[in-house]
Scaffold this motif. Structure first.
Motif, PDB file in Angstrom:
ATOM      1  N   HIS A   1       0.846  -1.184   0.000  1.00 29.01           N
ATOM      2  CA  HIS A   1       0.000   0.000   0.000  1.00 29.01           C
ATOM      3  C   HIS A   1       0.894   1.252   0.000  1.00 29.01           C
ATOM      4  O   HIS A   1       2.087   1.174   0.308  1.00 29.01           O
ATOM      5  N   SER A   2       0.296   2.368  -0.334  1.00 29.19           N
ATOM      6  CA  SER A   2       1.015   3.649  -0.353  1.00 29.19           C
ATOM      7  C   SER A   2       0.194   4.704   0.366  1.00 29.19           C
ATOM      8  O   SER A   2      -1.041   4.634   0.391  1.00 29.19           O
ATOM      9  N   ILE A   3       0.880   5.679   0.928  1.00 29.74           N
ATOM     10  CA  ILE A   3       0.212   6.855   1.487  1.00 29.74           C
ATOM     11  C   ILE A   3       0.511   8.035   0.566  1.00 29.74           C
ATOM     12  O   ILE A   3       1.670   8.328   0.277  1.00 29.74           O
TER      13      ILE A   3
ATOM     14  N   GLY B   1      -1.766  13.473   8.594  1.00 29.58           N
ATOM     15  CA  GLY B   1      -0.941  13.223   9.769  1.00 29.58           C
ATOM     16  C   GLY B   1      -1.719  12.798  11.000  1.00 29.58           C
ATOM     17  O   GLY B   1      -1.284  13.019  12.130  1.00 29.58           O
ATOM     18  N   VAL B   2      -2.867  12.160  10.785  1.00 32.68           N
ATOM     19  CA  VAL B   2      -3.750  11.766  11.895  1.00 32.68           C
ATOM     20  C   VAL B   2      -3.164  10.611  12.713  1.00 32.68           C
ATOM     21  O   VAL B   2      -3.485  10.447  13.880  1.00 32.68           O
ATOM     22  N   THR B   3      -2.353   9.806  12.103  1.00 34.24           N
ATOM     23  CA  THR B   3      -1.633   8.664  12.676  1.00 34.24           C
ATOM     24  C   THR B   3      -2.497   7.476  13.074  1.00 34.24           C
ATOM     25  O   THR B   3      -2.018   6.584  13.771  1.00 34.24           O
ATOM     26  N   ALA B   4      -3.747   7.407  12.662  1.00 33.91           N
ATOM     27  CA  ALA B   4      -4.556   6.217  12.950  1.00 33.91           C
ATOM     28  C   ALA B   4      -3.898   4.967  12.379  1.00 33.91           C
ATOM     29  O   ALA B   4      -3.982   3.876  12.943  1.00 33.91           O
ATOM     30  N   CYS B   5      -3.233   5.132  11.262  1.00 36.96           N
ATOM     31  CA  CYS B   5      -2.622   3.992  10.582  1.00 36.96           C
ATOM     32  C   CYS B   5      -1.395   3.454  11.311  1.00 36.96           C
ATOM     33  O   CYS B   5      -1.128   2.255  11.272  1.00 36.96           O
ATOM     34  N   VAL B   6      -0.671   4.336  11.958  1.00 32.55           N
ATOM     35  CA  VAL B   6       0.649   3.955  12.483  1.00 32.55           C
ATOM     36  C   VAL B   6       0.541   2.829  13.517  1.00 32.55           C
ATOM     37  O   VAL B   6       1.210   1.795  13.411  1.00 32.55           O
TER      38      VAL B   6
ATOM     39  N   GLY C   1      -3.964  -4.254   4.357  1.00 35.99           N
ATOM     40  CA  GLY C   1      -5.066  -3.331   4.104  1.00 35.99           C
ATOM     41  C   GLY C   1      -5.640  -2.631   5.326  1.00 35.99           C
ATOM     42  O   GLY C   1      -6.587  -1.854   5.211  1.00 35.99           O
ATOM     43  N   ILE C   2      -5.082  -2.898   6.505  1.00 36.65           N
ATOM     44  CA  ILE C   2      -5.629  -2.289   7.721  1.00 36.65           C
ATOM     45  C   ILE C   2      -5.480  -0.770   7.704  1.00 36.65           C
ATOM     46  O   ILE C   2      -6.390  -0.040   8.103  1.00 36.65           O
ATOM     47  N   CYS C   3      -4.369  -0.286   7.210  1.00 35.04           N
ATOM     48  CA  CYS C   3      -4.162   1.172   7.161  1.00 35.04           C
ATOM     49  C   CYS C   3      -5.239   1.848   6.330  1.00 35.04           C
ATOM     50  O   CYS C   3      -5.744   2.908   6.680  1.00 35.04           O
TER      51      CYS C   3
ATOM     52  N   VAL D   1      -9.091   9.760   6.308  1.00 33.89           N
ATOM     53  CA  VAL D   1      -8.940  10.762   5.252  1.00 33.89           C
ATOM     54  C   VAL D   1      -9.097  10.098   3.881  1.00 33.89           C
ATOM     55  O   VAL D   1      -8.276   9.264   3.489  1.00 33.89           O
ATOM     56  N   GLU D   2     -10.141  10.454   3.191  1.00 34.53           N
ATOM     57  CA  GLU D   2     -10.422   9.819   1.914  1.00 34.53           C
ATOM     58  C   GLU D   2      -9.281  10.041   0.923  1.00 34.53           C
ATOM     59  O   GLU D   2      -8.831  11.169   0.724  1.00 34.53           O
ATOM     60  N   GLY D   3      -8.818   8.961   0.358  1.00 36.79           N
ATOM     61  CA  GLY D   3      -7.800   9.037  -0.671  1.00 36.79           C
ATOM     62  C   GLY D   3      -6.372   9.092  -0.175  1.00 36.79           C
ATOM     63  O   GLY D   3      -5.440   9.120  -0.979  1.00 36.79           O
ATOM     64  N   ALA D   4      -6.193   9.069   1.158  1.00 37.69           N
ATOM     65  CA  ALA D   4      -4.826   9.166   1.676  1.00 37.69           C
ATOM     66  C   ALA D   4      -4.060   7.861   1.532  1.00 37.69           C
ATOM     67  O   ALA D   4      -2.839   7.870   1.378  1.00 37.69           O
TER      68      ALA D   4
END
Ligand code: SF4
Ligand code: SF4
Length: 74
Positions: A3-5, A12-17, A50-52, A58-61
């Motif tokens: 995946h890519s950001i 920079g919300v960091t939910a993914c991290v 795919g969890i991130c 943020v749509e499209g991030a």
């Protein structure tokens, strides 16, 4: 495929991290053109779960493709 950001969309919300099971999402030392911290995925260690993409508000991030043209590095 990793995946890519998209650096210029990331807020920079960091939910993914914290959600990434292999810890392959890191902060950049730079800001994007919106003035936000942005994050990037290590394509070498991403397991494509795919969890991130699921947790990012943020749509499209996050996109389910390896796009080094859209994702800037550290
Ligand atoms: S990709 Fe989404 S969840 Fe991750 S830091 Fe950027 S905006 Fe936040
Ligand atoms: S797809 Fe999974 S392993 Fe890859 S960056 Fe996203 S959460 Fe981490």
């Amino acid at each position: 495929m990793p995946h890519s950001i998209v650096s210029e969309i990331c807020e920079g919300v960091t939910a993914c991290v914290g959600a990434c099971p292999v810890g392959c999402i890191s902060s950049s030392e730079k800001k994007n053109n919106k003035g936000n911290d942005y994050y990037w995925i290590n394509f070498e260690t991403c397991i494509d779960c795919g969890i991130c993409l699921q947790v990012c508000p943020v749509e499209g991030a996050v996109i389910a493709e390896e796009r080094s043209d859209l994702q800037k590095g550290p």
